[in-house]
Write an enzyme that holds these catalytic residues in place. Structure first.
Site, PDB file in Angstrom:
ATOM      1  CG  HIS A  54    -107.140 -26.364 -12.437  1.00 51.94           C
ATOM      2  ND1 HIS A  54    -106.516 -26.342 -13.664  1.00 51.94           N
ATOM      3  CD2 HIS A  54    -107.719 -25.161 -12.285  1.00 51.94           C
ATOM      4  CE1 HIS A  54    -106.718 -25.163 -14.236  1.00 51.94           C
ATOM      5  NE2 HIS A  54    -107.440 -24.425 -13.407  1.00 51.94           N
ATOM      6  CD  GLU A  79    -112.687 -25.997  -9.589  1.00 51.50           C
ATOM      7  OE1 GLU A  79    -113.438 -25.478 -10.441  1.00 51.50           O
ATOM      8  OE2 GLU A  79    -111.514 -25.664  -9.432  1.00 51.50           O
ATOM      9  CG  ASN A 115    -113.680 -21.641  -7.755  1.00 51.89           C
ATOM     10  OD1 ASN A 115    -112.566 -21.144  -7.969  1.00 51.89           O
ATOM     11  ND2 ASN A 115    -114.115 -22.715  -8.382  1.00 51.89           N
ATOM     12  NE  ARG A 164    -102.389 -18.669 -15.591  1.00 55.99           N
ATOM     13  CZ  ARG A 164    -103.293 -19.434 -15.003  1.00 55.99           C
ATOM     14  NH1 ARG A 164    -103.272 -20.739 -15.158  1.00 55.99           N
ATOM     15  NH2 ARG A 164    -104.214 -18.903 -14.245  1.00 55.99           N
ATOM     16  NE  ARG A 180    -109.258 -22.611  -7.658  1.00 52.13           N
ATOM     17  CZ  ARG A 180    -109.158 -22.268  -8.925  1.00 52.13           C
ATOM     18  NH1 ARG A 180    -110.072 -21.492  -9.469  1.00 52.13           N
ATOM     19  NH2 ARG A 180    -108.160 -22.683  -9.648  1.00 52.13           N
TER      20      ARG A 180
END
Ligand code: ADP
Length: 402
Positions: free
Chosen positions: A182, A389, A7, A244, A93
């Site tokens: 996500h 995840e 990931n 960001r 991922r």
């Protein structure tokens, strides 16, 4: 079957080595390479029920990070496999599936080419994701690679939510729309929240999941399906993040170009890599560094934290309206799971919406488990849930290659 899940985030690489046997799974080892590209990187490798290895030093990029992971997994003392070819499959991922992928796939040459085309949609993550895929293909030619897309869980959004109010042809011709990211995290924590709330006899059909990490996003989840999410066509939309900008007035871009003479690529680089809490604080993209600076009286660091929290709060309000009330709010990701102070900033002052936060429960929340931090009188349950995840990716990979 042994599956290595990779990931690759914008500043971190998380990995877990899973063993699937007789219908159940176990984790053999896991770890993180943190602060990639930032000074003082840290590799933490943990063997399940055993030793823990920490290596500090600088890790320049994701290729470097992956070599460290392979080294740790095959280490004489701390390793859990003798050679990398013992791994049956890699589960990656992948940030952006665009409209090419609404489910996980085996990353054949053809699928990798499609992913490469989507790199422009995820300039921070896609190069890291694909560098991992390529390194795995080079080092283990016969081992399959599966791609699990961050966008897939959001594919249930309706057109009202995912369309931008642009000339319709931009959607028809170029598929310009909100995709959301996500997805594996929102999927995992919403499923865990539903399990928890159903078990407690509470309502679970209207959830707001908040993934707050270096990249951050919220999702409104109705009856287990996403109806809206804060990230958009790329992961740049929505919350203010580590680096960001999140939502801005698009007219600002032309104004900056006129004022500074920068070109559009330079502006996008600034919006993706030099904005967010880094841009505001001027200190770091890492919330721990910013918290330390704010604690020491740095006003811009304090402003960055306040802005981050305020925007999360606004999205919670928006999604409470979209869902016609919220049965549960879930906090996850590096910040959501660990930052007691950030949870306080976000969740204080929402009692007008029936969301009542309990400071004491927040402070004493146990890590690594589902933990309720709402007051008893709260209409909305507030849950801290560690995301996983990797488990979602491992299961998907297992299903694809078994
Ligand atoms: P990524 O999006 O890169 O996967 P993570 O989910 O790992 O990010 O979250 C990274 C962020 O979480 C960093 O900004 C880090 O400072 C923050 N974080 C981690 N632990 C803590 C903590 N104990 N207190 C505050 N912030 C934390």
């Amino acid at each position: 079957m042994t599956i290595l899940v990779l990931n690759a985030g914008s500043s971190s690489l998380k990995y877990q080595l899973f063993k699937f046997e007789n219908g159940s799974h176990s984790v053999l080892a896991k770890g993180t390479v943190e602060r990639i590209g930032i000074k003082n990187s840290l590799v933490t490798h943990e063997v399940t029920g055993g030793a823990r290895l920490e290596i500090s030093g600088d890790v320049a990029g994701h290729n470097d990070a992956l070599k460290k992971v392979f080294g740790a997994l095959t280490d004489k003392e701390y390793g859990v496999i003798s050679k990398i070819s013992d791994i049956s499959a890699f589960g990656h991922r992948i940030l952006h599936g665009a409209e090419d992928f609404d489910a996980s796939v085996i990353l054949t040459g053809e699928n990798i080419e499609k992913c490469k085309k989507n790199t422009e949609l995820g300039p921070l993550h896609m190069p890291a994701n694909l560098a991992c895929v390529n390194a795995c293909r080079e080092l283990c030619k016969d081992t399959p690679n599966a791609g699990v897309f961050d966008t897939a869980f959001h594919s249930t959004m309706g057109k009202t939510a995912y369309m931008y109010a642009l000339p319709y042809e931009y959607y028809a011709d170029y598929k310009i729309r909100k995709y959301g990211f996500h997805g594996t995290s929102h999927r995992y924590v919403s499923a865990e929240a539903i399990k928890y709330l159903d078990g407690a006899g509470a309502r679970s059909s209207r959830l707001i999941t908040c993934h707050l990490g270096n990249g951050s996003s919220l999702a409104a989840v109705k009856d287990g399906k996403v109806i809206d999410t804060s990230m958009g066509f790329t992961p740049l939309e929505g919350l203010a993040m580590g680096t960001r900008s999140g939502d801005i007035d698009p007219a600002v871009i032309e104004f900056i170009i006129r004022k500074t003479g920068k070109n559009i690529s330079e502006i996008l680089e600034i919006l993706n890599k030099k904005s967010g809490v880094l841009g505001i604080s001027g200190v770091s993209s890492d919330f721990r560094d910013i918290s330390d600076a704010a604690g020491g009286g740095n006003e811009r660091a304090e402003l960055a934290l306040a802005m981050f929290a305020y925007r999360v709060k606004k999205y919670i309000g928006a999604y409470t309206a979209a869902l016609n009330g919220a049965d549960g709010i879930v906090l996850t990701g590096g910040i959501g799971e660990n930052s007691v102070k950030m949870r306080t900033r976000i969740l204080t002052g929402l009692d007008g919406l029936g969301i009542i936060f309990d400071e004491e429960k927040n402070r004493t929340a146990k890590r690594g488990t589902v933990f309720e931090i709402n007051a008893d009188a709260s209409r909305t349950k507030i849950l801290v849930i560690p995301t996983n995840e990797e488990l979602v990716i491992a299961r998907e990979t297992f299903e694809l290659v078994k």
